[in-house]
Scaffold this motif. Structure first.
Motif, PDB file in Angstrom:
ATOM      1  N   MET A 178       0.846  -1.182   0.000  1.00 49.75           N
ATOM      2  CA  MET A 178       0.000   0.000   0.000  1.00 49.75           C
ATOM      3  C   MET A 178       0.888   1.241   0.000  1.00 49.75           C
ATOM      4  O   MET A 178       1.907   1.262   0.651  1.00 49.75           O
ATOM      5  N   ASP A 179       0.496   2.265  -0.757  1.00 44.34           N
ATOM      6  CA  ASP A 179       1.344   3.450  -0.829  1.00 44.34           C
ATOM      7  C   ASP A 179       1.027   4.455   0.273  1.00 44.34           C
ATOM      8  O   ASP A 179       0.087   4.274   1.056  1.00 44.34           O
ATOM      9  N   VAL A 180       1.840   5.492   0.354  1.00 44.39           N
ATOM     10  CA  VAL A 180       1.760   6.468   1.450  1.00 44.39           C
ATOM     11  C   VAL A 180       0.399   7.150   1.505  1.00 44.39           C
ATOM     12  O   VAL A 180      -0.212   7.239   2.569  1.00 44.39           O
ATOM     13  N   MET A 181      -0.110   7.625   0.367  1.00 45.16           N
ATOM     14  CA  MET A 181      -1.359   8.389   0.391  1.00 45.16           C
ATOM     15  C   MET A 181      -2.547   7.519   0.786  1.00 45.16           C
ATOM     16  O   MET A 181      -3.425   7.968   1.508  1.00 45.16           O
ATOM     17  N   LYS A 182      -2.566   6.265   0.345  1.00 42.35           N
ATOM     18  CA  LYS A 182      -3.641   5.357   0.765  1.00 42.35           C
ATOM     19  C   LYS A 182      -3.574   5.140   2.267  1.00 42.35           C
ATOM     20  O   LYS A 182      -4.600   5.108   2.949  1.00 42.35           O
ATOM     21  N   ALA A 183      -2.345   4.988   2.790  1.00 35.66           N
ATOM     22  CA  ALA A 183      -2.167   4.789   4.235  1.00 35.66           C
ATOM     23  C   ALA A 183      -2.652   6.019   4.999  1.00 35.66           C
ATOM     24  O   ALA A 183      -3.314   5.897   6.031  1.00 35.66           O
ATOM     25  N   VAL A 184      -2.350   7.218   4.489  1.00 32.70           N
ATOM     26  CA  VAL A 184      -2.789   8.457   5.151  1.00 32.70           C
ATOM     27  C   VAL A 184      -4.310   8.539   5.162  1.00 32.70           C
ATOM     28  O   VAL A 184      -4.920   8.835   6.183  1.00 32.70           O
ATOM     29  N   ARG A 185      -4.949   8.239   4.029  1.00 33.69           N
ATOM     30  CA  ARG A 185      -6.419   8.294   3.966  1.00 33.69           C
ATOM     31  C   ARG A 185      -7.047   7.301   4.938  1.00 33.69           C
ATOM     32  O   ARG A 185      -8.015   7.627   5.618  1.00 33.69           O
ATOM     33  N   LYS A 186      -6.504   6.099   5.003  1.00 33.53           N
ATOM     34  CA  LYS A 186      -7.049   5.098   5.925  1.00 33.53           C
ATOM     35  C   LYS A 186      -6.862   5.554   7.368  1.00 33.53           C
ATOM     36  O   LYS A 186      -7.746   5.381   8.200  1.00 33.53           O
ATOM     37  N   THR A 187      -5.690   6.135   7.660  1.00 35.61           N
ATOM     38  CA  THR A 187      -5.407   6.623   9.011  1.00 35.61           C
ATOM     39  C   THR A 187      -6.413   7.699   9.403  1.00 35.61           C
ATOM     40  O   THR A 187      -6.919   7.721  10.511  1.00 35.61           O
ATOM     41  N   MET A 188      -6.716   8.609   8.469  1.00 34.12           N
ATOM     42  CA  MET A 188      -7.640   9.707   8.760  1.00 34.12           C
ATOM     43  C   MET A 188      -9.063   9.202   8.940  1.00 34.12           C
ATOM     44  O   MET A 188      -9.860   9.848   9.607  1.00 34.12           O
TER      45      MET A 188
ATOM     46  N   GLU B 264       5.316  12.566  17.324  1.00 32.58           N
ATOM     47  CA  GLU B 264       5.560  13.803  16.572  1.00 32.58           C
ATOM     48  C   GLU B 264       4.449  14.003  15.555  1.00 32.58           C
ATOM     49  O   GLU B 264       3.907  13.034  15.018  1.00 32.58           O
ATOM     50  N   VAL B 265       4.135  15.271  15.261  1.00 36.06           N
ATOM     51  CA  VAL B 265       3.123  15.572  14.253  1.00 36.06           C
ATOM     52  C   VAL B 265       3.747  15.379  12.875  1.00 36.06           C
ATOM     53  O   VAL B 265       4.840  15.881  12.609  1.00 36.06           O
ATOM     54  N   LEU B 266       3.057  14.634  12.007  1.00 37.95           N
ATOM     55  CA  LEU B 266       3.542  14.444  10.637  1.00 37.95           C
ATOM     56  C   LEU B 266       3.125  15.642   9.802  1.00 37.95           C
ATOM     57  O   LEU B 266       1.945  15.942   9.695  1.00 37.95           O
ATOM     58  N   ARG B 267       4.089  16.322   9.215  1.00 42.76           N
ATOM     59  CA  ARG B 267       3.774  17.498   8.389  1.00 42.76           C
ATOM     60  C   ARG B 267       3.566  17.101   6.930  1.00 42.76           C
ATOM     61  O   ARG B 267       2.724  17.633   6.253  1.00 42.76           O
ATOM     62  N   ASP B 268       4.366  16.182   6.434  1.00 41.03           N
ATOM     63  CA  ASP B 268       4.155  15.645   5.085  1.00 41.03           C
ATOM     64  C   ASP B 268       4.716  14.235   5.046  1.00 41.03           C
ATOM     65  O   ASP B 268       5.293  13.767   6.018  1.00 41.03           O
ATOM     66  N   ALA B 269       4.553  13.577   3.920  1.00 37.97           N
ATOM     67  CA  ALA B 269       4.935  12.173   3.833  1.00 37.97           C
ATOM     68  C   ALA B 269       6.383  11.989   3.368  1.00 37.97           C
ATOM     69  O   ALA B 269       6.860  10.882   3.315  1.00 37.97           O
ATOM     70  N   LYS B 270       7.070  13.082   3.050  1.00 37.88           N
ATOM     71  CA  LYS B 270       8.431  12.987   2.489  1.00 37.88           C
ATOM     72  C   LYS B 270       9.385  12.185   3.376  1.00 37.88           C
ATOM     73  O   LYS B 270      10.156  11.390   2.896  1.00 37.88           O
TER      74      LYS B 270
ATOM     75  N   ASN C 170      11.662   9.158   2.092  1.00 40.30           N
ATOM     76  CA  ASN C 170      13.121   9.208   2.197  1.00 40.30           C
ATOM     77  C   ASN C 170      13.664   8.039   3.002  1.00 40.30           C
ATOM     78  O   ASN C 170      14.795   7.632   2.808  1.00 40.30           O
ATOM     79  N   ARG C 171      12.873   7.521   3.934  1.00 41.78           N
ATOM     80  CA  ARG C 171      13.321   6.389   4.748  1.00 41.78           C
ATOM     81  C   ARG C 171      13.018   5.061   4.056  1.00 41.78           C
ATOM     82  O   ARG C 171      13.104   4.011   4.667  1.00 41.78           O
ATOM     83  N   GLY C 172      12.631   5.130   2.782  1.00 36.96           N
ATOM     84  CA  GLY C 172      12.333   3.898   2.044  1.00 36.96           C
ATOM     85  C   GLY C 172      10.989   3.316   2.436  1.00 36.96           C
ATOM     86  O   GLY C 172      10.788   2.116   2.380  1.00 36.96           O
ATOM     87  N   MET C 173      10.064   4.175   2.851  1.00 31.50           N
ATOM     88  CA  MET C 173       8.780   3.688   3.351  1.00 31.50           C
ATOM     89  C   MET C 173       7.631   4.014   2.406  1.00 31.50           C
ATOM     90  O   MET C 173       6.500   4.163   2.819  1.00 31.50           O
ATOM     91  N   LYS C 174       7.962   4.139   1.111  1.00 29.47           N
ATOM     92  CA  LYS C 174       6.925   4.511   0.155  1.00 29.47           C
ATOM     93  C   LYS C 174       5.861   3.419   0.038  1.00 29.47           C
ATOM     94  O   LYS C 174       4.696   3.694  -0.182  1.00 29.47           O
ATOM     95  N   SER C 175       6.272   2.169   0.198  1.00 27.54           N
ATOM     96  CA  SER C 175       5.297   1.083   0.225  1.00 27.54           C
ATOM     97  C   SER C 175       5.609   0.204   1.424  1.00 27.54           C
ATOM     98  O   SER C 175       6.623   0.376   2.073  1.00 27.54           O
TER      99      SER C 175
END
Length: 70
Positions: free
Chosen positions: A1-11, A45-51, A55-60
Motif C-alpha cells: 500500500m502506498d503512502v497516500m492510501k495509508a494516510v487516507r485510511k489513518t484519517m 511527533e506531528v507528521l507534516r508531510d509524507a516525504k 526518504n526512509r524507504g517507506m513509500k510502500s
C-alpha cells in the motif's frame, strides 16, 4: 500500500503501520494515528508531510496495524 492510501485510511480511523516502524522496538506506538486533526507518528511527533517516510524507504509496505497478543 502506498503512502497516500495509508494516510487516507489513518484519517478514517484505521491505525496504519509500516514494517520498518514495527521493526523499531523503541517505538512507544508502532502505528500512525489521527488525533485532534493531526497525523501523529510512532514517536508522538506531528507528521507534516509524507516525504520523511519516502526518504526512509517507506513509500510502500504499509499495513493495517494489528495488536499483538501477549
Amino acid at each position: 500500500m502506498d503512502v497516500m492510501k495509508a494516510v487516507r485510511k489513518t484519517m478514517s480511523g484505521v491505525k496504519m503501520t509500516h514494517k520498518q516502524i514495527q521493526a523499531n522496538k523503541n517505538a512507544p506506538f508502532a502505528y500512525i494515528r489521527y488525533e485532534n486533526g493531526k497525523l501523529i507518528d510512532e514517536n508522538g511527533e506531528v507528521l507534516r508531510d509524507a516525504k520523511r517516510y519516502i526518504n526512509r524507504g517507506m513509500k510502500s509496505g504499509w499495513e493495517v496495524y494489528k495488536e499483538e497478543k501477549r
